[in-house]
Design a protein around this motif. Structure first.
Motif, PDB file in Angstrom:
ATOM      1  N   LEU A  20       5.224  -5.487   7.926  1.00  0.00           N
ATOM      2  CA  LEU A  20       5.246  -6.486   6.850  1.00  0.00           C
ATOM      3  C   LEU A  20       6.517  -7.332   6.891  1.00  0.00           C
ATOM      4  N   PRO A  21       6.386  -8.608   6.564  1.00  0.00           N
ATOM      5  CA  PRO A  21       7.591  -9.426   6.403  1.00  0.00           C
ATOM      6  C   PRO A  21       8.365  -8.972   5.158  1.00  0.00           C
ATOM      7  N   PRO A  22       9.641  -9.353   5.052  1.00  0.00           N
ATOM      8  CA  PRO A  22      10.420  -8.991   3.860  1.00  0.00           C
ATOM      9  C   PRO A  22       9.749  -9.500   2.579  1.00  0.00           C
ATOM     10  N   LYS A  23       9.944  -8.747   1.503  1.00  0.00           N
ATOM     11  CA  LYS A  23       9.436  -9.104   0.174  1.00  0.00           C
ATOM     12  C   LYS A  23       7.911  -9.097   0.092  1.00  0.00           C
ATOM     13  N   ARG A  24       7.269  -8.368   0.994  1.00  0.00           N
ATOM     14  CA  ARG A  24       5.815  -8.229   0.957  1.00  0.00           C
ATOM     15  C   ARG A  24       5.481  -6.742   0.835  1.00  0.00           C
ATOM     16  N   ALA A  25       4.337  -6.451   0.221  1.00  0.00           N
ATOM     17  CA  ALA A  25       3.920  -5.068  -0.002  1.00  0.00           C
ATOM     18  C   ALA A  25       2.416  -4.951   0.179  1.00  0.00           C
ATOM     19  N   LEU A  26       1.948  -3.726   0.325  1.00  0.00           N
ATOM     20  CA  LEU A  26       0.519  -3.433   0.399  1.00  0.00           C
ATOM     21  C   LEU A  26       0.167  -2.411  -0.671  1.00  0.00           C
ATOM     22  N   SER A  27      -0.953  -2.611  -1.320  1.00  0.00           N
ATOM     23  CA  SER A  27      -1.422  -1.654  -2.318  1.00  0.00           C
ATOM     24  C   SER A  27      -1.893  -0.380  -1.626  1.00  0.00           C
ATOM     25  N   LYS A  28      -1.946   0.695  -2.392  1.00  0.00           N
ATOM     26  CA  LYS A  28      -2.446   1.954  -1.812  1.00  0.00           C
ATOM     27  C   LYS A  28      -3.897   1.792  -1.389  1.00  0.00           C
ATOM     28  N   GLU A  29      -4.653   0.966  -2.115  1.00  0.00           N
ATOM     29  CA  GLU A  29      -6.049   0.737  -1.761  1.00  0.00           C
ATOM     30  C   GLU A  29      -6.154   0.006  -0.417  1.00  0.00           C
ATOM     31  N   SER A  30      -5.287  -0.978  -0.223  1.00  0.00           N
ATOM     32  CA  SER A  30      -5.298  -1.710   1.051  1.00  0.00           C
ATOM     33  C   SER A  30      -4.883  -0.806   2.201  1.00  0.00           C
ATOM     34  N   LEU A  31      -3.846  -0.006   1.989  1.00  0.00           N
ATOM     35  CA  LEU A  31      -3.419   0.932   3.032  1.00  0.00           C
ATOM     36  C   LEU A  31      -4.537   1.918   3.356  1.00  0.00           C
ATOM     37  N   ALA A  32      -5.182   2.433   2.321  1.00  0.00           N
ATOM     38  CA  ALA A  32      -6.276   3.391   2.528  1.00  0.00           C
ATOM     39  C   ALA A  32      -7.429   2.727   3.277  1.00  0.00           C
ATOM     40  N   GLU A  33      -7.731   1.489   2.920  1.00  0.00           N
ATOM     41  CA  GLU A  33      -8.799   0.758   3.619  1.00  0.00           C
ATOM     42  C   GLU A  33      -8.439   0.584   5.090  1.00  0.00           C
ATOM     43  N   PHE A  34      -7.221   0.151   5.360  1.00  0.00           N
ATOM     44  CA  PHE A  34      -6.796  -0.079   6.737  1.00  0.00           C
ATOM     45  C   PHE A  34      -6.894   1.199   7.568  1.00  0.00           C
TER      46      PHE A  34
END
Length: 165
Positions: A20-34
């Motif tokens: 991820l670029p700085p100041k960006r995040a992923l939700s737990k749902e997105s991480l789980a989907e990935f």
């Protein structure tokens, strides 16, 4: 030594967060989907990473997870210890003192040779994992990925990453 699947999942999650670029995040749902894993179980593992200072959690609709520090400061042992804990895997119960031919307390004044062997092996295991940095894992994964897959991952991250303050 058995390592739970949660360690595997969050090691992969950290590798994704490292992209991820700085100041960006992923939700737990997105991480789980990935990763193709259950979000509630992954959330428990991510909480462990948050408690240990490996990831930062941002709350709210645009919240999510991001690395708390540079990927070159995070080792595979850091991730493993966050999820599995740091207690020794082998716990000596002084079984050498049991049974009809058990050793006396005097004979057991020194450390148990079996416990010592396990302790040395575990120290080497932890040291070995401590030398594997998240940046090394990301580089290895990047090197083996096709250009098409790298592009797919980049687009997916653009679509799913949120801005955090």
């Amino acid at each position: 030594m058995k390592i739970g699947k949660g360690v595997e999942w969050v090691a992969h999650a950290c590798a994704i967060l490292a992209l991820l670029p700085p100041k960006r995040a992923l939700s737990k749902e997105s991480l789980a989907e990935f990763l193709g894993v259950p979000a509630p179980y992954l959330a428990k593992q991510l909480q462990a990473l948050s408690r240990s200072g490996i990831v930062l959690t941002h709350r709210g609709a645009k919240g999510g997870y991001r690395l708390a520090k540079s990927a070159d400061l995070i080792s595979l042992w850091d991730i493993t210890a966050s999820v599995e804990g740091t207690a020794p895997s082998f716990r000596c119960t002084e079984v050498r003192q049991n049974g009809p031919c058990g050793a006396s307390e005097k004979e057991c004044a020194g450390p148990c040779h079996i416990a010592s062997a396990f302790a040395r092996a575990e120290a080497q295991y932890r040291d070995s994992l401590g030398k594997v940095l998240l940046t090394d894992l990301v580089a290895a994964g990047t090197n083996e990925a096709t250009d098409s897959r790298k592009q797919d991952i980049g687009l997916w991250l653009e679509q799913h990453a949120t801005s955090v303050a």
